[in-house]
Write a protein that holds these residues in place. Structure first.
Motif, mmCIF file in Angstrom:
data_model
loop_
_atom_site.group_PDB
_atom_site.id
_atom_site.type_symbol
_atom_site.label_atom_id
_atom_site.label_comp_id
_atom_site.label_asym_id
_atom_site.label_seq_id
_atom_site.Cartn_x
_atom_site.Cartn_y
_atom_site.Cartn_z
ATOM 1 N N GLN A 138 0.826 -1.205 0.000
ATOM 2 C CA GLN A 138 0.000 0.000 0.000
ATOM 3 C C GLN A 138 0.863 1.258 0.000
ATOM 4 O O GLN A 138 1.961 1.295 0.557
ATOM 5 C CB GLN A 138 -0.907 0.014 1.236
ATOM 6 C CG GLN A 138 -2.051 -0.996 1.163
ATOM 7 C CD GLN A 138 -2.860 -1.015 2.441
ATOM 8 O OE1 GLN A 138 -2.636 -1.868 3.294
ATOM 9 N NE2 GLN A 138 -3.784 -0.074 2.574
ATOM 10 N N SER A 139 0.325 2.323 -0.600
ATOM 11 C CA SER A 139 1.042 3.606 -0.644
ATOM 12 C C SER A 139 0.623 4.522 0.493
ATOM 13 O O SER A 139 1.358 5.438 0.850
ATOM 14 C CB SER A 139 0.812 4.311 -1.982
ATOM 15 O OG SER A 139 -0.584 4.544 -2.177
ATOM 16 N N VAL A 140 -0.556 4.271 1.071
ATOM 17 C CA VAL A 140 -1.029 5.078 2.194
ATOM 18 C C VAL A 140 -1.987 4.243 3.032
ATOM 19 O O VAL A 140 -2.677 3.369 2.499
ATOM 20 C CB VAL A 140 -1.716 6.370 1.693
ATOM 21 C CG1 VAL A 140 -2.988 6.044 0.925
ATOM 22 C CG2 VAL A 140 -2.004 7.326 2.849
ATOM 23 N N LEU A 141 -2.025 4.484 4.317
ATOM 24 C CA LEU A 141 -2.897 3.744 5.214
ATOM 25 C C LEU A 141 -3.956 4.672 5.788
ATOM 26 O O LEU A 141 -3.761 5.894 5.875
ATOM 27 C CB LEU A 141 -2.094 3.115 6.351
ATOM 28 C CG LEU A 141 -1.053 2.070 5.944
ATOM 29 C CD1 LEU A 141 -0.273 1.605 7.166
ATOM 30 C CD2 LEU A 141 -1.722 0.882 5.272
ATOM 31 N N CYS A 189 11.757 2.235 4.000
ATOM 32 C CA CYS A 189 10.560 2.700 3.288
ATOM 33 C C CYS A 189 11.032 3.743 2.266
ATOM 34 O O CYS A 189 11.001 4.967 2.521
ATOM 35 C CB CYS A 189 9.539 3.282 4.255
ATOM 36 S SG CYS A 189 8.934 2.068 5.466
ATOM 37 N N GLY A 190 11.519 3.246 1.109
ATOM 38 C CA GLY A 190 12.263 4.081 0.176
ATOM 39 C C GLY A 190 11.486 5.190 -0.481
ATOM 40 O O GLY A 190 12.075 6.162 -0.968
ATOM 41 N N ASN A 195 6.304 1.172 -1.360
ATOM 42 C CA ASN A 195 5.386 2.055 -2.100
ATOM 43 C C ASN A 195 4.828 3.175 -1.241
ATOM 44 O O ASN A 195 4.156 4.067 -1.756
ATOM 45 C CB ASN A 195 4.225 1.236 -2.673
ATOM 46 C CG ASN A 195 4.687 0.195 -3.673
ATOM 47 O OD1 ASN A 195 5.676 0.402 -4.370
ATOM 48 N ND2 ASN A 195 3.985 -0.925 -3.740
ATOM 49 N N MET A 196 5.077 3.129 0.052
ATOM 50 C CA MET A 196 4.449 4.067 0.967
ATOM 51 C C MET A 196 5.072 5.459 0.831
ATOM 52 O O MET A 196 6.261 5.650 1.108
ATOM 53 C CB MET A 196 4.578 3.572 2.408
ATOM 54 C CG MET A 196 3.870 4.455 3.424
ATOM 55 S SD MET A 196 4.101 3.835 5.102
ATOM 56 C CE MET A 196 3.147 2.325 5.010
ATOM 57 N N ARG A 223 15.198 4.505 9.400
ATOM 58 C CA ARG A 223 16.346 3.902 8.748
ATOM 59 C C ARG A 223 16.094 3.726 7.255
ATOM 60 O O ARG A 223 14.994 3.344 6.835
ATOM 61 C CB ARG A 223 16.673 2.537 9.366
ATOM 62 C CG ARG A 223 16.774 2.547 10.859
ATOM 63 C CD ARG A 223 17.111 1.185 11.420
ATOM 64 N NE ARG A 223 18.480 0.806 11.082
ATOM 65 C CZ ARG A 223 19.104 -0.246 11.610
ATOM 66 N NH1 ARG A 223 18.475 -1.018 12.476
ATOM 67 N NH2 ARG A 223 20.330 -0.526 11.272
ATOM 68 N N SER A 224 17.114 4.033 6.440
ATOM 69 C CA SER A 224 17.135 3.713 5.011
ATOM 70 C C SER A 224 15.887 4.190 4.286
ATOM 71 O O SER A 224 15.269 3.448 3.522
ATOM 72 C CB SER A 224 17.303 2.187 4.821
ATOM 73 O OG SER A 224 18.479 1.739 5.430
ATOM 74 N N SER A 225 15.514 5.428 4.530
ATOM 75 C CA SER A 225 14.377 6.036 3.818
ATOM 76 C C SER A 225 14.932 7.205 3.006
ATOM 77 O O SER A 225 14.986 8.350 3.467
ATOM 78 C CB SER A 225 13.312 6.494 4.813
ATOM 79 O OG SER A 225 12.811 5.385 5.535
#
Length: 824
Positions: free
Chosen positions: A617-620, A663-664, A641-642, A683-685
């Motif tokens: 999902q791209s948004v919650l 969460c790239g 995809n968030m 981390r790692s965004s």
């Protein structure tokens, strides 16, 4: 050690004979009286074994006597095991056997009558052999001792406080560290009489007592403390005896210097406990003292609290040093971190060995012996007492063959005196409970320096009856043929053990666990069986499973508290029925890269406390999460995809911990949604802009722990960090290649205790007010070349500003490369 081990075998055998199962079987086969006879004689022999412990060094013939007992006990175990197996066959036959089978079995060698005669003959033989060794025991002058072995354990001689500091090698740094702790103010001395208790912990022979002596006799201690008290506790933690020792030692400590008459010391040995505690409190009242309690073995916290309450009348800055082999005892008594004493370096070990093996300077004449001595020292593993034992055994022996003999033989095969290493180590063995000693003995089956597999050794213990596996807790592997109907908790450790016929049809299972990484469920039909059958499951672990969905029936697990579906590479969806699990507290969906979406209804899981999510999902929906009023920990992992964490304006008032990992596509993080947030890890965004949502005035935060790792776009820390100035305790900054500066607001972090900076090559400066961080206890800088140079002890320009910090670790890349080369 052998006689203690034989005692344990005899003790275990008596336990079997006393069990209801053996009593029932012996009555069924008419051998009850015979087994009772063995039990009675074995009880006598068991008592004699305790006396043999004290006399083993006086009579060598006792070793053969002990060997005979051990063989008899093993033979008796074999007979009893055969007896138990036959009785089980009889019970199975009564349940399922036909008349025809019973008739055929009567004429077979295993018929009950033939078996009874066979058992009677074997039991009589065992009993006769036991009667003989019991009689032999009295010939040796042994008497029956009716106490448990724990009450007759070996103890070393009582210690004293004197030490020749010049004879101690390699403990200078340890001594300075302990003295530094003694000189510091007590953490709670203001208004609270909680004196600082410093535990020194290490294995036998490592030098805990020697270190305590070095500290105790240092002249700086004389200048700081009014009274110096040394008490060797060793045996039992007898409050009365300890009080007497404290009073007597305090009297001598307060004695006038030489040449001045010493007051007569009152004999207090006849005092009752009330008189003693009054005298103790009077002696210590208001005095700043240092008390060493050497060689503690007591793990009864009530006794320690009782003693601590009596001595708390001393000045608040008084200190107590405790030496012990036990980490649990150190934790119970200490109120500062334990000082874990390490072994000596090889260089120091060799110096100590040479000192023990040669007269002063004599080693220069025997370079060949010294070279062999270097190899001997390696087997001592840094333990000073082992070094002294081997070195002293070679004193004034110049025959190279004798040195080679010591080098090539194990230390436990050498002759030992009472103050050598093995008697010291045996104290720890004696302190173990009876069944643990037997478990410990099995380690001798493995070669030196070999890693021992936990499952392998526990299986070995179980095979020999040292670990009792109930029907209640079951480990399933490829050798498992059946699981008891009474099983409550099932642990599956091999994939090829998942045969559906194994699992009980009862509804009693509460736990299904896959504890081995990579081992999971790959059988959807079996999962259907579990979910439909085990209505009372509390814990369902589907880690590393490979199913595409969960069955709709999962909603029927009304009692389920924990559900792990982590690291499932196939699962694409979850049934809507999952939200009928109203008692669910932990739900792990991380490591599920094919999970397309969370079904609607998440907000119904109102008991949920921890939630781990990986989704496409791209948004919650923020509305769904707002209904999770008990949710404390929220983790988003590999949600590639968030772009936005949530879509909405509501607040999540229960969340205290938030992790965002890899969460790239994530672009922003609205912290105002999380007003109670205490721990945040990002981390790692790589697309995340932490500078967005910087409100003015700055929003006040409750953050205590903050980790920022691998955020390439970050040039400086975000402005919102100023909102945590009154609460932040730990700040960790990792792998920020473009970070150039720290904001000045960092110097207002009045509660900051730990600052860890790693992998920030462009960061070259600290805020000018860094010295204002008076609560800072640890500063760690690694992979920041220019900043590391400026923070070097003594020489660095920032050193005056950071020198007040208790723990400072500065690592430069050059040093790290050298360390790695040395390790290789």
């Amino acid at each position: 050690m052998a006689e203690s081990f034989v005692f344990n075998i005899a003790d275990s055998l008596l336990g079997k004979l006393a069990s209801y199962a053996y009593e029932e079987a012996s009555r069924a086969y008419g051998v009850y009286e015979d087994l009772q006879g063995i039990k009675d004689t074995l009880s006598i022999v068991r008592g004699l074994l305790l006396d043999a412990e004290h006399k083993k060094n006086q009579q060598h013939a006792l070793r053969e006597w002990l060997r005979q007992i051990q063989n008899i006990c093993y033979d008796a175990e074999d007979v009893l095991d055969e007896f138990e197996l036959q009785h089980k066959k009889k019970q199975d036959l009564e349940v399922s056997g036909s008349t025809r089978r019973k008739v055929r079995r009567f004429f077979s060698p295993s018929n009950p009558l033939a078996f009874r005669f066979k058992m009677a003959r074997q039991i009589k033989e065992i009993r006769d052999r036991l009667n003989k060794v019991a009689a032999d025991g009295t010939m040796f002058g042994l008497v029956k001792i009716d106490v448990e072995p724990e009450h007759s354990l070996q103890r070393r001689q009582f210690t004293h406080s004197h030490v020749d500091a010049s004879s101690v090698i390699g403990r200078e740094n340890d001594k300075e560290t302990i003295i530094k702790l003694l000189m510091e103010s007590n953490p709670r001395s203001d208004g609270d009489k909680c004196m600082c208790v410093i535990p020194i912990v290490g294995i036998g022979g490592l030098g805990k007592t020697t270190l305590a002596k070095l500290v105790f006799n240092d002249k700086r201690i004389d200048d700081v403390f009014q009274l110096k008290i040394w008490v060797c506790v060793s045996n039992d933690f007898d409050i009365r005896k300890i009080i007497i020792k404290i009073i007597n030692s305090a009297f001598l400590s307060a004695s006038p210097p030489p040449g001045v008459a010493i007051a007569h010391q009152e004999d207090i040995n006849h005092f009752d406990i009330e008189q003693l505690q009054i005298r103790l409190r009077h002696k210590l009242d208001g005095q700043k003292f240092i008390l060493v309690l050497d060689d503690i073995w007591n793990d009864d916290r009530t006794k320690w609290i009782e003693l601590a309450d009596m001595i708390r009348v001393g000045a608040g800055e008084s200190k107590i040093i405790v030496t012990t082999r036990s980490n649990s005892i150190a934790s119970m008594m200490g109120n500062v971190p334990s000082y874990l004493l390490e072994g000596l370096s090889q260089k120091n070990c060799l110096s100590l060995f040479v000192k023990c093996a040669f007269k002063d300077g004599e080693e220069e004449k025997y370079s060949n012996l010294v070279e062999t001595g270097k190899e001997i020292v390696k087997k001592c593993a840094g333990v000073p007492l082992a070094v002294k034992t081997l070195g002293s055994s070679l004193f004034s022996k110049y025959d190279l063959n004798k040195w080679i003999f010591i080098r090539d033989h194990e230390i436990w095969n050498l002759e030992q005196k009472k103050d050598d290493i093995l008697p010291a180590l045996k104290l720890s063995y004696d302190e173990m409970s009876s069944y643990l000693r037997q478990c410990f003995a099995y380690f001798s089956m493995y070669p030196k320096n070999r890693s021992i597999d936990v499952i392998e050794i526990t299986t070995l213990w179980m095979a020999h009856g040292l670990v009792k596996s109930t029907n209640e807790f079951v480990t399933v592997d490829s050798n498992t043929r059946k699981i008891s109907e009474q099983a409550r908790h099932i642990s599956i450790i091999e994939n090829d053990s998942l045969d559906r016929v194994l699992f009980p049809k009862s509804k009693s299972v509460r736990t299904i666990l896959f504890p081995v990484e990579g081992v999971g469920l790959d059988n959807e039909s079996l999962l259907d069986i579990w979910v439909s059958r085990y209505k009372y499951l509390r814990f369902l672990d589907l880690d590393y499973s490979s199913v595409e969905t969960l069955p709709n029936s999962i909603g029927k697990l009304k009692h389920l508290h924990i559900l792990f579906v982590s690291n499932n590479k196939k699962i694409k969806r979850l049934p809507d029925s999952i939200f009928e699990l109203h008692k669910l507290q932990y739900l792990a969906l991380n490591g599920c890269p094919e999970l397309e979406t969370l079904p609607r209804g998440l907000g119904k899981l109102t008991s949920l406390r921890h939630l781990w999510i990986t989704t496409k999902q791209s948004v919650l929906s923020l509305t769904e999460f707002a209904n999770l009023i008990n949710l404390q920990l929220l983790v988003f992992e590999d949600c590639k995809n968030m772009k936005f964490v949530f879509n909405g304006a509501q607040q999540l008032t229960s969340i205290e911990t938030l992790y965002l990992d890899n969460c790239g596509s994530l672009e922003s993080l609205p912290l105002y949604i999380f007003p109670k947030l205490q721990s945040l890890a990002i981390r790692s965004s790589k697309m995340l802009n932490l500078s967005l949502h910087n409100e003015s005035p700055v929003q006040k935060l409750m953050l205590k722990h903050l980790l920022i790792d691998n955020i390439p776009r970050l040039l400086t820390l975000p402005g919102w960090i100023e909102g945590a100035a009154e609460t932040l305790e730990i700040l960790r900054i990792y792998e920020l290649p473009n970070l150039q500066t720290f904001p000045e607001c960092l110097t207002t972090m009045t509660h900051l205790k730990r600052l860890i900076i790693r992998g920030c090559p462009k960061l070259s400066s600290l805020p000018s007010g860094i010295h204002n961080l008076t609560a800072l206890e640890e500063l760690y800088i690694d992979g920041c070349p220019e900043l590391c140079r400026k923070c070097q002890p003594q020489s660095g320009e920032y050193w005056p500003m950071i020198a007040h910090i208790k723990s400072i670790i500065i690592k430069e890349e050059e040093e790290e490369e050298e360390d790695e080369e040395e390790e290789e």
